[in-house]
Design a protein around this motif. Sequence first.
Motif, PDB file in Angstrom:
ATOM      1  N   LEU A 195      20.058 -18.480  16.274  1.00 27.29           N
ATOM      2  CA  LEU A 195      21.445 -18.037  15.991  1.00 27.29           C
ATOM      3  C   LEU A 195      22.181 -17.287  17.089  1.00 27.29           C
ATOM      4  O   LEU A 195      23.476 -17.891  17.359  1.00 27.29           O
ATOM      5  N   LEU A 196      21.594 -16.798  18.259  1.00 26.08           N
ATOM      6  CA  LEU A 196      22.245 -16.387  19.350  1.00 26.08           C
ATOM      7  C   LEU A 196      22.838 -17.662  20.041  1.00 26.08           C
ATOM      8  O   LEU A 196      23.713 -17.483  20.763  1.00 26.08           O
ATOM      9  N   GLY A 197      21.949 -18.671  19.946  1.00 24.04           N
ATOM     10  CA  GLY A 197      22.625 -19.890  20.652  1.00 24.04           C
ATOM     11  C   GLY A 197      23.512 -20.682  20.161  1.00 24.04           C
ATOM     12  O   GLY A 197      24.038 -21.641  20.855  1.00 24.04           O
ATOM     13  N   GLY A 198      23.961 -20.384  18.914  1.00 25.01           N
ATOM     14  CA  GLY A 198      24.547 -21.031  18.072  1.00 25.01           C
ATOM     15  C   GLY A 198      26.076 -20.682  18.166  1.00 25.01           C
ATOM     16  O   GLY A 198      26.484 -19.451  18.845  1.00 25.01           O
ATOM     17  N   PRO A 199      27.104 -21.171  17.280  1.00 23.02           N
ATOM     18  CA  PRO A 199      28.302 -20.541  17.074  1.00 23.02           C
ATOM     19  C   PRO A 199      28.429 -19.071  16.837  1.00 23.02           C
ATOM     20  O   PRO A 199      27.681 -18.551  15.984  1.00 23.02           O
ATOM     21  N   ALA A 200      29.172 -18.463  17.627  1.00 20.47           N
ATOM     22  CA  ALA A 200      29.223 -16.900  17.496  1.00 20.47           C
ATOM     23  C   ALA A 200      30.038 -16.379  16.258  1.00 20.47           C
ATOM     24  O   ALA A 200      31.152 -17.156  15.620  1.00 20.47           O
ATOM     25  N   GLY A 201      29.511 -15.533  15.668  1.00 21.02           N
ATOM     26  CA  GLY A 201      30.283 -14.745  14.665  1.00 21.02           C
ATOM     27  C   GLY A 201      30.428 -15.499  13.275  1.00 21.02           C
ATOM     28  O   GLY A 201      31.442 -15.129  12.507  1.00 21.02           O
ATOM     29  N   VAL A 202      29.508 -16.513  12.748  1.00 21.53           N
ATOM     30  CA  VAL A 202      29.603 -17.308  11.641  1.00 21.53           C
ATOM     31  C   VAL A 202      29.156 -16.272  10.556  1.00 21.53           C
ATOM     32  O   VAL A 202      28.366 -15.516  10.586  1.00 21.53           O
ATOM     33  N   THR A 203      29.806 -16.236   9.515  1.00 18.82           N
ATOM     34  CA  THR A 203      29.441 -15.739   8.221  1.00 18.82           C
ATOM     35  C   THR A 203      28.829 -16.425   7.418  1.00 18.82           C
ATOM     36  O   THR A 203      29.169 -17.650   7.122  1.00 18.82           O
ATOM     37  N   ILE A 204      27.578 -15.957   6.913  1.00 24.65           N
ATOM     38  CA  ILE A 204      26.773 -16.684   5.844  1.00 24.65           C
ATOM     39  C   ILE A 204      26.980 -15.860   4.584  1.00 24.65           C
ATOM     40  O   ILE A 204      26.527 -14.790   4.385  1.00 24.65           O
ATOM     41  N   GLN A 205      27.636 -16.649   3.629  1.00 25.35           N
ATOM     42  CA  GLN A 205      27.793 -16.062   2.074  1.00 25.35           C
ATOM     43  C   GLN A 205      27.017 -16.610   0.977  1.00 25.35           C
ATOM     44  O   GLN A 205      27.217 -17.850   0.770  1.00 25.35           O
ATOM     45  N   HIS A 206      26.426 -15.877   0.308  1.00 23.79           N
ATOM     46  CA  HIS A 206      25.599 -16.444  -0.888  1.00 23.79           C
ATOM     47  C   HIS A 206      26.521 -16.598  -1.817  1.00 23.79           C
ATOM     48  O   HIS A 206      27.600 -15.924  -2.326  1.00 23.79           O
ATOM     49  N   PHE A 207      26.533 -17.530  -2.616  1.00 23.99           N
ATOM     50  CA  PHE A 207      27.346 -17.990  -3.971  1.00 23.99           C
ATOM     51  C   PHE A 207      26.532 -18.286  -5.094  1.00 23.99           C
ATOM     52  O   PHE A 207      25.705 -18.914  -4.909  1.00 23.99           O
ATOM     53  N   HIS A 208      26.916 -17.844  -6.450  1.00 22.37           N
ATOM     54  CA  HIS A 208      26.542 -18.064  -7.646  1.00 22.37           C
ATOM     55  C   HIS A 208      27.649 -18.390  -8.453  1.00 22.37           C
ATOM     56  O   HIS A 208      28.641 -17.355  -8.551  1.00 22.37           O
ATOM     57  N   TYR A 209      27.726 -19.359  -9.437  1.00 21.82           N
ATOM     58  CA  TYR A 209      28.987 -19.633 -10.251  1.00 21.82           C
ATOM     59  C   TYR A 209      29.062 -18.558 -11.364  1.00 21.82           C
ATOM     60  O   TYR A 209      30.061 -18.399 -11.834  1.00 21.82           O
ATOM     61  N   ALA A 210      28.158 -17.848 -11.833  1.00 22.97           N
ATOM     62  CA  ALA A 210      28.075 -17.268 -13.119  1.00 22.97           C
ATOM     63  C   ALA A 210      28.973 -16.205 -13.168  1.00 22.97           C
ATOM     64  O   ALA A 210      29.334 -15.504 -12.084  1.00 22.97           O
ATOM     65  N   GLY A 211      29.386 -15.855 -14.176  1.00 17.68           N
ATOM     66  CA  GLY A 211      30.258 -14.803 -14.564  1.00 17.68           C
ATOM     67  C   GLY A 211      31.251 -15.188 -15.600  1.00 17.68           C
ATOM     68  O   GLY A 211      32.377 -15.896 -15.284  1.00 17.68           O
ATOM     69  N   ALA A 212      31.422 -14.872 -16.806  1.00 19.18           N
ATOM     70  CA  ALA A 212      32.198 -15.082 -18.003  1.00 19.18           C
ATOM     71  C   ALA A 212      33.500 -14.478 -17.682  1.00 19.18           C
ATOM     72  O   ALA A 212      33.467 -13.368 -17.077  1.00 19.18           O
ATOM     73  N   PRO A 213      34.651 -15.024 -18.077  1.00 18.27           N
ATOM     74  CA  PRO A 213      34.768 -16.027 -19.079  1.00 18.27           C
ATOM     75  C   PRO A 213      34.798 -17.238 -18.678  1.00 18.27           C
ATOM     76  O   PRO A 213      35.179 -17.368 -17.429  1.00 18.27           O
ATOM     77  N   TYR A 214      34.268 -18.335 -19.089  1.00 22.89           N
ATOM     78  CA  TYR A 214      34.274 -19.751 -18.545  1.00 22.89           C
ATOM     79  C   TYR A 214      35.492 -20.593 -19.055  1.00 22.89           C
ATOM     80  O   TYR A 214      35.759 -21.490 -18.558  1.00 22.89           O
ATOM     81  N   GLY A 215      35.948 -20.183 -20.061  1.00 23.77           N
ATOM     82  CA  GLY A 215      36.942 -20.839 -20.809  1.00 23.77           C
ATOM     83  C   GLY A 215      38.321 -21.258 -20.027  1.00 23.77           C
ATOM     84  O   GLY A 215      38.502 -22.397 -20.016  1.00 23.77           O
ATOM     85  N   PRO A 216      38.686 -20.375 -19.352  1.00 23.57           N
ATOM     86  CA  PRO A 216      39.932 -20.501 -18.680  1.00 23.57           C
ATOM     87  C   PRO A 216      39.677 -21.791 -17.516  1.00 23.57           C
ATOM     88  O   PRO A 216      40.601 -22.599 -17.241  1.00 23.57           O
TER      89      PRO A 216
END
Length: 294
Positions: A222-243
Amino acid sequence: MEFTDVPQPAPQAHEALIKVEAFAPNRGETFLLERPGPGPLPGKDIAGLVVQAAADGSGPGVGTRVTGHPPQGGWAEYAAVPTHSLAVLPDAIDSTRAAALPLAGITALRLLRAAGSLTGRRVLLTGASGGVGHYVTELAAASGADLTVVTATPERGRRLADLGAAEVVHEVAAAQGPFDVVLESTGGPELPTALSKARPGGLLIWFGQASRTPVSLDFFDLLGGPAGVTIQHFHYAGAPYGPDLAALVRLVEQGRLHPEIGRVADWDQTADVLVDLRERRVRGKAVLTTGAAR
């Protein structure tokens, strides 16, 4: 997998009873079957007809065609679905296409919201030939993203190019970065490689682990890679789904979104289709029909 008789669902006050005309199993649901036991039936993607409206007066009335995202129980002739997880279908959209929308389509919409504005930005998408990947590709390209997709075969890559991908590669290492946003769904050794393709200060959104292989990140890499990259976890869940379902239905009706359905079969072929999904032999979505469509 086998057919069996179970009691018809008894909807709660905020749920409508749907006569299922088509349902779409998802690859992740096949993993639930590794430890079979008593409990609710799987199934989160359905389309069909309201045969009993919600007792609390919410949602569509009897006789309305809908697509829905129930919490469980969609692999059946009837499903009880919260009304906040239903969207009304126009006559122009059949049940087969509608059943392919919920989980994958909602995931794609919410994933792109999490990524923010993509107009003019370079985006890398891994695992692009699945149900979510096709929706992400078409929606991201329509929003003005310069999108590179990773898919295993040239055949699948051609379809993704038709949907708007600017570049198709067949392994993450071949992607020509840097990218402003990386959408990573494979996990295992692919995630560190995808992370190395981000620009300094870029964003990687981790939304799946299709390889089913844990990720190992080395601090010094990671130190040798691009600096300051953000890794964000994502999960789609969360009602309401209708809209979100209603938004997807509008896009399909307007010809701006095209569900990619790689397999349509009668539900007596459920077991075979689940094996093909698990082994990644289906491009896009698989849809099973119950014979209940008018």
